[in-house]
Motif scaffolding. Structure first.
Motif, short mmCIF file in Angstrom:
data_model
loop_
_atom_site.label_atom_id
_atom_site.label_comp_id
_atom_site.label_asym_id
_atom_site.label_seq_id
_atom_site.Cartn_x
_atom_site.Cartn_y
_atom_site.Cartn_z
N ASP A 67 -6.45 0.76 -0.89
CA ASP A 67 -5.85 -0.42 -0.26
C ASP A 67 -6.80 -1.12 0.71
O ASP A 67 -6.60 -2.28 1.02
CB ASP A 67 -4.58 -0.04 0.51
CG ASP A 67 -3.38 0.15 -0.40
OD1 ASP A 67 -3.50 -0.11 -1.62
OD2 ASP A 67 -2.32 0.56 0.10
N ARG A 99 -1.76 -7.34 1.28
CA ARG A 99 -1.43 -5.97 0.85
C ARG A 99 -0.53 -5.24 1.84
O ARG A 99 -0.04 -4.16 1.56
CB ARG A 99 -2.72 -5.16 0.68
CG ARG A 99 -3.54 -5.56 -0.52
CD ARG A 99 -4.83 -4.76 -0.58
NE ARG A 99 -5.61 -5.06 -1.77
CZ ARG A 99 -6.87 -4.67 -1.95
NH1 ARG A 99 -7.48 -3.93 -1.02
NH2 ARG A 99 -7.51 -4.99 -3.04
N ARG A 100 -0.38 -5.81 3.04
CA ARG A 100 0.44 -5.22 4.11
C ARG A 100 -0.01 -3.79 4.44
O ARG A 100 0.80 -2.87 4.56
CB ARG A 100 1.91 -5.25 3.74
CG ARG A 100 2.47 -6.65 3.55
CD ARG A 100 3.92 -6.63 3.20
NE ARG A 100 4.53 -5.43 3.74
CZ ARG A 100 5.56 -5.37 4.57
NH1 ARG A 100 6.15 -6.45 4.91
NH2 ARG A 100 6.01 -4.23 5.03
N GLU A 102 -1.08 -2.43 7.05
CA GLU A 102 -0.61 -1.87 8.31
C GLU A 102 0.75 -1.20 8.16
O GLU A 102 1.08 -0.27 8.90
CB GLU A 102 -0.57 -2.93 9.42
CG GLU A 102 0.46 -4.01 9.25
CD GLU A 102 0.02 -5.19 8.38
OE1 GLU A 102 0.71 -6.22 8.43
OE2 GLU A 102 -1.00 -5.09 7.66
N SER A 103 1.54 -1.64 7.18
CA SER A 103 2.85 -1.04 6.92
C SER A 103 2.77 0.08 5.89
O SER A 103 3.61 0.98 5.88
CB SER A 103 3.82 -2.11 6.40
OG SER A 103 3.96 -3.14 7.34
N ASN A 104 1.78 0.01 5.02
CA ASN A 104 1.68 0.97 3.92
C ASN A 104 0.86 2.21 4.24
O ASN A 104 0.89 3.17 3.48
CB ASN A 104 1.10 0.29 2.68
CG ASN A 104 1.98 -0.84 2.19
OD1 ASN A 104 3.19 -0.81 2.37
ND2 ASN A 104 1.38 -1.84 1.60
N ASP A 106 -0.29 5.29 6.99
CA ASP A 106 0.14 6.07 8.15
C ASP A 106 -1.02 6.15 9.14
O ASP A 106 -2.10 6.65 8.80
CB ASP A 106 0.54 7.47 7.69
CG ASP A 106 1.05 8.36 8.80
OD1 ASP A 106 1.05 7.92 9.98
OD2 ASP A 106 1.42 9.49 8.51
N LEU A 134 -6.52 -3.26 11.39
CA LEU A 134 -5.47 -2.28 11.66
C LEU A 134 -5.23 -2.12 13.15
O LEU A 134 -4.07 -2.04 13.59
CB LEU A 134 -5.83 -0.93 11.03
CG LEU A 134 -5.78 -0.90 9.50
CD1 LEU A 134 -6.38 0.39 8.98
CD2 LEU A 134 -4.36 -1.09 9.00
N ARG A 137 -3.06 -4.80 14.45
CA ARG A 137 -1.67 -4.68 14.01
C ARG A 137 -0.96 -3.49 14.64
O ARG A 137 0.26 -3.47 14.73
CB ARG A 137 -1.58 -4.57 12.48
CG ARG A 137 -2.13 -5.76 11.72
CD ARG A 137 -1.47 -7.07 12.15
NE ARG A 137 -1.79 -8.20 11.32
CZ ARG A 137 -2.85 -8.99 11.49
NH1 ARG A 137 -3.73 -8.75 12.44
NH2 ARG A 137 -3.03 -10.03 10.70
N TRP A 138 -1.72 -2.48 15.01
CA TRP A 138 -1.15 -1.26 15.56
C TRP A 138 -1.28 -1.18 17.08
O TRP A 138 -1.23 -0.09 17.66
CB TRP A 138 -1.80 -0.03 14.92
CG TRP A 138 -1.46 0.19 13.49
CD1 TRP A 138 -0.39 -0.30 12.80
CD2 TRP A 138 -2.19 0.99 12.56
NE1 TRP A 138 -0.41 0.13 11.51
CE2 TRP A 138 -1.51 0.92 11.33
CE3 TRP A 138 -3.36 1.74 12.65
CZ2 TRP A 138 -1.96 1.59 10.20
CZ3 TRP A 138 -3.80 2.41 11.50
CH2 TRP A 138 -3.11 2.33 10.30
#
Length: 148
Positions: A67, A99-100, A102-104, A106, A134, A137-138
């Motif tokens: 990803d 691809r999202r 940050e959500s996909n 861990d 990342l 986003r995190w």
């Protein structure tokens, strides 16, 4: 919670230097973000060989993170100098958003992990863009170190 994550490229490094950098950084998992990780040009960093070396030399895990790899056509255009670094970086960042990732993914897998690509330094490499994306986003959860 903060995860310690590193990035590394194998180009212009001997196997000794490469594995010593990983050991010195306390890496537990190598996160392979390369588009092509089975090329003969990868030498000791070829996927199957690398999995073996990491396990035997460092007791490390190996995880392929497709990803975070760029798209083939995008990388090809950048390498052929048909696309500037800025355009490539923008396109890659848009790809991560699409691809999202940050959500996909861990975030925990990044703790004591190290993103692997081929570029010698992180300055013009998607591995740096990936961890910065990342992190944004995190909530700056990643403590990033570039090994080179």
């Amino acid at each position: 919670m903060t995860e310690r994550v590193a990035t590394i490229g194998f180009t212009n490094k001997s196997a000794q230097r490469f594995f010593e950098l990983l050991r010195g950084a306390g890496v537990q998992t190598v996160l392979d973000v390369r588009l092509n990780n089975v090329s003969q040009l990868a030498g000791f960093a070829k996927k199957n060989d690398l999995q073996y070396f990491l396990s035997k030399l460092l007791g490390c895990n190996y995880v392929e993170l497709r990803d975070l790899a760029p798209e083939k056509e995008m990388l090809k255009r950048y390498q052929a100098k048909e696309m500037s670094w800025g355009a490539y970086a923008d396109a890659y960042t848009e790809l991560l958003a699409k691809r999202r990732v940050e959500s996909n993914l861990d975030a925990a897998i990044f703790d004591q992990g190290c993103l692997l690509c081929s570029e010698d330094t992180p300055h013009f490499c998607h591995r740096r863009l990936a961890v910065e994306y990342l992190n944004s986003r995190w909530g700056n959860r990643l403590n990033i170190t570039h090994l080179y």
